[in-house]
Design an enzyme around this catalytic site. Structure first.
Site, PDB file in Angstrom:
ATOM      1  N   ASP A 232       4.079  -5.017  11.758  1.00  0.00           N
ATOM      2  CA  ASP A 232       2.640  -4.759  11.892  1.00  0.00           C
ATOM      3  C   ASP A 232       1.944  -6.118  11.964  1.00  0.00           C
ATOM      4  O   ASP A 232       2.552  -7.156  11.679  1.00  0.00           O
ATOM      5  CB  ASP A 232       2.148  -3.962  10.670  1.00  0.00           C
ATOM      6  CG  ASP A 232       0.644  -3.693  10.717  1.00  0.00           C
ATOM      7  OD1 ASP A 232       0.148  -3.251  11.767  1.00  0.00           O
ATOM      8  OD2 ASP A 232      -0.049  -3.935   9.708  1.00  0.00           O
ATOM      9  N   SER A 233       0.650  -6.075  12.271  1.00  0.00           N
ATOM     10  CA  SER A 233      -0.130  -7.317  12.263  1.00  0.00           C
ATOM     11  C   SER A 233      -0.259  -7.864  10.843  1.00  0.00           C
ATOM     12  O   SER A 233      -0.702  -9.002  10.677  1.00  0.00           O
ATOM     13  CB  SER A 233      -1.533  -7.044  12.802  1.00  0.00           C
ATOM     14  OG  SER A 233      -2.212  -6.176  11.903  1.00  0.00           O
TER      15      SER A 233
ATOM     16  N   CYS B 228       2.210   0.000  13.806  1.00  0.00           N
ATOM     17  CA  CYS B 228       0.887  -0.516  14.138  1.00  0.00           C
ATOM     18  C   CYS B 228       0.389   0.247  15.362  1.00  0.00           C
ATOM     19  O   CYS B 228       1.044   0.209  16.417  1.00  0.00           O
ATOM     20  CB  CYS B 228       1.030  -2.008  14.452  1.00  0.00           C
ATOM     21  SG  CYS B 228      -0.471  -2.789  15.037  1.00  0.00           S
TER      22      CYS B 228
ATOM     23  N   CYS C  54      -5.190   3.575  12.258  1.00  0.00           N
ATOM     24  CA  CYS C  54      -4.751   2.205  11.987  1.00  0.00           C
ATOM     25  C   CYS C  54      -3.961   2.270  10.692  1.00  0.00           C
ATOM     26  O   CYS C  54      -4.409   2.895   9.715  1.00  0.00           O
ATOM     27  CB  CYS C  54      -5.963   1.284  11.829  1.00  0.00           C
ATOM     28  SG  CYS C  54      -5.550  -0.349  11.170  1.00  0.00           S
TER      29      CYS C  54
ATOM     30  N   HIS D 117      -3.423   0.252   8.447  1.00  0.00           N
ATOM     31  CA  HIS D 117      -4.045  -0.348   7.252  1.00  0.00           C
ATOM     32  C   HIS D 117      -4.908   0.667   6.492  1.00  0.00           C
ATOM     33  O   HIS D 117      -5.095   0.544   5.285  1.00  0.00           O
ATOM     34  CB  HIS D 117      -4.961  -1.517   7.645  1.00  0.00           C
ATOM     35  CG  HIS D 117      -4.255  -2.807   7.946  1.00  0.00           C
ATOM     36  ND1 HIS D 117      -3.571  -3.025   9.109  1.00  0.00           N
ATOM     37  CD2 HIS D 117      -4.160  -3.961   7.222  1.00  0.00           C
ATOM     38  CE1 HIS D 117      -3.077  -4.253   9.109  1.00  0.00           C
ATOM     39  NE2 HIS D 117      -3.415  -4.843   7.975  1.00  0.00           N
TER      40      HIS D 117
HETATM   41  N1  DGL Z   1      -2.425  -1.929  11.340  1.00  0.00           N
HETATM   42  C1  DGL Z   1      -2.682  -2.063  12.707  1.00  0.00           C
HETATM   43  C2  DGL Z   1      -2.940  -0.778  13.437  1.00  0.00           C
HETATM   44  O1  DGL Z   1      -2.379   0.228  13.072  1.00  0.00           O
HETATM   45  C3  DGL Z   1      -3.360  -3.306  13.191  1.00  0.00           C
HETATM   46  C4  DGL Z   1      -4.764  -3.519  12.823  1.00  0.00           C
HETATM   47  C5  DGL Z   1      -5.224  -4.873  13.261  1.00  0.00           C
HETATM   48  O2  DGL Z   1      -4.498  -5.836  13.059  1.00  0.00           O
HETATM   49  O3  DGL Z   1      -6.331  -4.954  13.807  1.00  0.00           O
HETATM   50  O4  DGL Z   1      -3.656  -0.725  14.401  1.00  0.00           O
END
Ligand code: DGL
Length: 267
Positions: A11-12, A74, A184, A186
């Site tokens: 993931d990021s 992600c 997302c 997160h």
């Molecule tokens: N967690 C990620 C997602 O599901 C990335 C969010 C990001 O880095 O902007 O999109």
């Protein structure tokens, strides 16, 4: 696929841990390597080509560590890069996309909220969802700008996070949504706060359990599922500060895990 190899998850940043947390429950016998590209978070405001380049470099890194299947944990990287990864690498990839289908099937009001990154709304998966479901339900999309930075910065339960969430969710509530799709990885860490903001009766949809079940299915189909759970090992790498990831993992699991810098993967 070899049984002794690992599953790569990336993931990021720390968001993909909401998926990893479901994976370790669903397939406890598998070893996993998690890569947080925290030095480059957020991905959601970056260009598609930047995300494709990062996803390619991370995939090479994970394959060099012995991964035989990769979960792109992600939504943003799935939308921007998974089709390229599937063309360029000869291993299975499993992606995460906003769970519009179950939300559309369950909605009684016909209004669905989707909170995701700006780049996810531009991605091919989301565009396909709109085509498939916008005739039966109305989608109320909102980019959660700023939320990933707050989560990465350890400010999950902060006045800033509450204020942003309020601003993003109240207009959806006013439209009459009865399903909120978290687009997302997160955002599931915000569920306790989201519940306080939303009125009772709105279902929050996190795709992570479905992704974990799908990963099990792919392993079974490839005869690569490891049913023993004794020798599974979890490794963690980050392009950011290893202490941050270590601290977050402790908060999430109560366990102390070693976290290494992803040397060999350019920041
Ligand atoms: N967690 C990620 C997602 O599901 C990335 C969010 C990001 O880095 O902007 O999109």
């Amino acid at each position: 696929m070899m049984k002794s190899a690992s599953i790569g998850v990336f993931d990021s940043g720390i968001g993909g841990l909401s998926v990893w947390n479901e994976l370790i429950r669903e397939i406890p016998g598998e070893s996993m390597i998690y890569l947080a590209d925290s030095a480059n978070a957020p991905y959601g405001t970056k260009s598609r080509s930047f995300i494709v380049n990062r996803s390619r470099a991370i995939t090479k890194f994970l394959i060099a560590q012995g991964c035989m299947l990769i979960v792109v944990a992600c939504n943003t990287a799935t939308g921007a890069a998974i089709s390229t990864l599937r063309k360029e690498f000869d291993i299975p990839f499993i992606g995460v996309e906003p769970a519009v289908k179950p939300a559309a099937l369950a909605s009684k009001t016909g209004h669905i909220g989707v909170l995701a990154t700006a780049q996810t709304f531009k991605g091919e998966h989301f565009k396909r969802s709109i085509k498939l479901y916008s005739h039966s339900v109305e989608l109320h999309e909102k980019a959660g700008t700023g939320l990933v930075e707050l989560i990465e910065g350890g400010m999950i339960d902060s006045p800033e996070t509450r204020e942003l969430l309020n601003g993003y969710l109240q207009p959806m509530v006013e439209k009459g949504i009865d399903q909120l799709v978290l687009g997302c990885t997160h955002y599931p860490f915000l569920i306790p706060i989201i519940r306080e903001i939303l009125p009772a009766g709105i279902t929050i949809i996190d795709p992570a359990p479905a992704v974990a079940r799908h990963t099990r299915k792919v392993l079974e189909e490839n005869h690569a599922l490891d049913s023993g759970s004794d020798d599974s090992e979890y490794r963690f790498y980050t392009t950011g500060d290893p202490l941050n990831l270590k601290h977050f993992l402790f908060q999430l699991t109560g366990e102390v895990y070693e976290v290494s810098s992803a040397t060999g993967l350019k920041p």
